[in-house]
Design a protein around this motif. Structure first.
Motif, PDB file in Angstrom:
ATOM      1  N   ARG A  18     -50.822  27.559 -44.653  1.00 25.65           N
ATOM      2  CA  ARG A  18     -51.566  26.429 -45.230  1.00 25.65           C
ATOM      3  C   ARG A  18     -52.888  26.898 -45.840  1.00 25.65           C
ATOM      4  O   ARG A  18     -53.324  26.364 -46.865  1.00 25.65           O
ATOM      5  CB  ARG A  18     -51.781  25.361 -44.152  1.00 25.65           C
ATOM      6  N   THR A  66     -53.449  21.653 -39.503  1.00 25.42           N
ATOM      7  CA  THR A  66     -52.689  20.574 -40.159  1.00 25.42           C
ATOM      8  C   THR A  66     -53.304  20.221 -41.507  1.00 25.42           C
ATOM      9  O   THR A  66     -52.582  20.055 -42.500  1.00 25.42           O
ATOM     10  CB  THR A  66     -52.681  19.327 -39.235  1.00 25.42           C
ATOM     11  N   LEU A 115     -45.542   9.907 -45.007  1.00 28.29           N
ATOM     12  CA  LEU A 115     -45.001  11.172 -44.498  1.00 28.29           C
ATOM     13  C   LEU A 115     -43.475  11.154 -44.573  1.00 28.29           C
ATOM     14  O   LEU A 115     -42.852  12.105 -45.065  1.00 28.29           O
ATOM     15  CB  LEU A 115     -45.469  11.375 -43.050  1.00 28.29           C
ATOM     16  N   MET A 158     -49.021  29.066 -39.271  1.00 25.98           N
ATOM     17  CA  MET A 158     -49.060  27.934 -40.218  1.00 25.98           C
ATOM     18  C   MET A 158     -50.478  27.572 -40.626  1.00 25.98           C
ATOM     19  O   MET A 158     -50.727  27.192 -41.764  1.00 25.98           O
ATOM     20  CB  MET A 158     -48.457  26.673 -39.556  1.00 25.98           C
ATOM     21  N   ARG A 186     -47.462  28.282 -34.806  1.00 25.30           N
ATOM     22  CA  ARG A 186     -48.544  27.318 -35.066  1.00 25.30           C
ATOM     23  C   ARG A 186     -49.751  28.027 -35.688  1.00 25.30           C
ATOM     24  O   ARG A 186     -50.362  27.536 -36.636  1.00 25.30           O
ATOM     25  CB  ARG A 186     -48.970  26.604 -33.772  1.00 25.30           C
ATOM     26  N   ILE A 226     -53.371  17.522 -46.925  1.00 27.81           N
ATOM     27  CA  ILE A 226     -52.683  17.299 -45.650  1.00 27.81           C
ATOM     28  C   ILE A 226     -51.250  16.784 -45.854  1.00 27.81           C
ATOM     29  O   ILE A 226     -50.351  17.125 -45.087  1.00 27.81           O
ATOM     30  CB  ILE A 226     -53.506  16.368 -44.721  1.00 27.81           C
ATOM     31  N   PHE A 283     -50.118   6.809 -41.497  1.00 29.93           N
ATOM     32  CA  PHE A 283     -49.610   7.768 -42.476  1.00 29.93           C
ATOM     33  C   PHE A 283     -48.101   7.974 -42.409  1.00 29.93           C
ATOM     34  O   PHE A 283     -47.529   8.654 -43.253  1.00 29.93           O
ATOM     35  CB  PHE A 283     -50.344   9.114 -42.359  1.00 29.93           C
ATOM     36  N   LYS A 307     -41.076  22.244 -45.941  1.00 29.93           N
ATOM     37  CA  LYS A 307     -41.074  20.875 -46.461  1.00 29.93           C
ATOM     38  C   LYS A 307     -40.709  20.848 -47.948  1.00 29.93           C
ATOM     39  O   LYS A 307     -40.653  21.896 -48.606  1.00 29.93           O
ATOM     40  CB  LYS A 307     -42.450  20.255 -46.201  1.00 29.93           C
ATOM     41  N   ASN A 337     -48.611  19.989 -46.923  1.00 28.71           N
ATOM     42  CA  ASN A 337     -49.009  21.170 -46.151  1.00 28.71           C
ATOM     43  C   ASN A 337     -47.857  22.122 -45.837  1.00 28.71           C
ATOM     44  O   ASN A 337     -47.947  22.966 -44.949  1.00 28.71           O
ATOM     45  CB  ASN A 337     -49.804  20.770 -44.902  1.00 28.71           C
ATOM     46  N   GLU A 361     -43.622  10.742 -32.321  1.00 26.71           N
ATOM     47  CA  GLU A 361     -45.019  10.541 -31.870  1.00 26.71           C
ATOM     48  C   GLU A 361     -45.891   9.915 -32.958  1.00 26.71           C
ATOM     49  O   GLU A 361     -47.005   9.466 -32.686  1.00 26.71           O
ATOM     50  CB  GLU A 361     -45.630  11.870 -31.416  1.00 26.71           C
ATOM     51  N   HIS A 362     -45.409   9.914 -34.201  1.00 24.52           N
ATOM     52  CA  HIS A 362     -46.220   9.427 -35.325  1.00 24.52           C
ATOM     53  C   HIS A 362     -45.712   8.118 -35.950  1.00 24.52           C
ATOM     54  O   HIS A 362     -46.342   7.617 -36.875  1.00 24.52           O
ATOM     55  CB  HIS A 362     -46.266  10.480 -36.438  1.00 24.52           C
ATOM     56  N   TYR A 399     -40.370  12.707 -35.973  1.00 27.27           N
ATOM     57  CA  TYR A 399     -41.788  12.353 -35.919  1.00 27.27           C
ATOM     58  C   TYR A 399     -42.015  11.154 -34.984  1.00 27.27           C
ATOM     59  O   TYR A 399     -42.868  10.310 -35.262  1.00 27.27           O
ATOM     60  CB  TYR A 399     -42.305  12.043 -37.325  1.00 27.27           C
TER      61      TYR A 399
END
Ligand code: DAT
Ligand code: MG
Length: 151
Positions: free
Chosen positions: A103, A92, A62, A89, A86, A110, A58, A10, A113, A52-53, A50
């Motif tokens: 992380r 979350t 994001l 990392m 996963r 958050i 947020f 990111k 991250n 699903e979000h 994203y």
């Protein structure tokens, strides 16, 4: 079984100069880099990636964070790589992430991250197709694999 996953480093990773350290850890773990590029996330890509979000509170923050500076998109190949990345990392929320994870070692918030990894094999297939064309994903041999992978 060998599979592929999408990893995003990111904007905070690029800004903090942690790209090399994180890629170093990924390589040392034995996963194969089969795609890699520096890109700017667009609004369109954010909504697809994203999906699903998009309706969550947020999401606007994001999306604007992810679009604020360049990111690294990577495709990794390896045995059980989706689930393994996963774990690599960490949780979350970095406050809950174990030491030894990305992380857990490098992040506190958050919304900062550092890294994305696909959460299932199905998500990986979907997400890889958002960030990479077929021609940008490479299949190649590594002689060292005999020393990493049993069969
Ligand atoms: P992950 O990135 O571990 O797959 P996720 O898919 O649930 O986590 O969420 C995607 C990203 O959205 C996450 O890395 C950071 C942000 N996010 C998730 N939940 C959040 C929350 N409750 N508040 C703020 N940002 C959040
Ligand atoms: Mg996720």
């Amino acid at each position: 079984m060998s599979e592929r996953t999408l990893v995003l480093l990111k904007p905070d990773t690029v800004q903090r100069g942690l790209v090399g350290q994180i890629i170093d850890r990924l390589e040392k773990r034995g996963w194969k880099i089969v795609g890699l590029k520096l890109i700017n996330m667009t609004d369109e890509i954010a909504k697809l990636h994203y999906a699903e979000h998009v309706d969550k509170p947020f999401f606007p923050g994001l999306a604007s964070f992810m679009m604020s500076r360049p990111i690294i998109a990577m495709a990794l190949e390896g045995k059980n790589v989706v689930e393994a990345v996963r774990k690599f990392m960490g949780s979350t929320n970095p406050q809950e992430a174990q030491p030894g994870t990305i992380r857990g070692d490098f992040a506190t918030d958050i919304g900062r991250n550092l890294i994305h990894g696909s959460d299932s094999v199905e998500s990986a297939v979907r997400e890889l197709s958002i960030f990479f064309t077929e021609g940008e994903l490479h299949s190649y041999e590594r002689e060292i694999d005999a020393w990493i992978i049993e069969s």
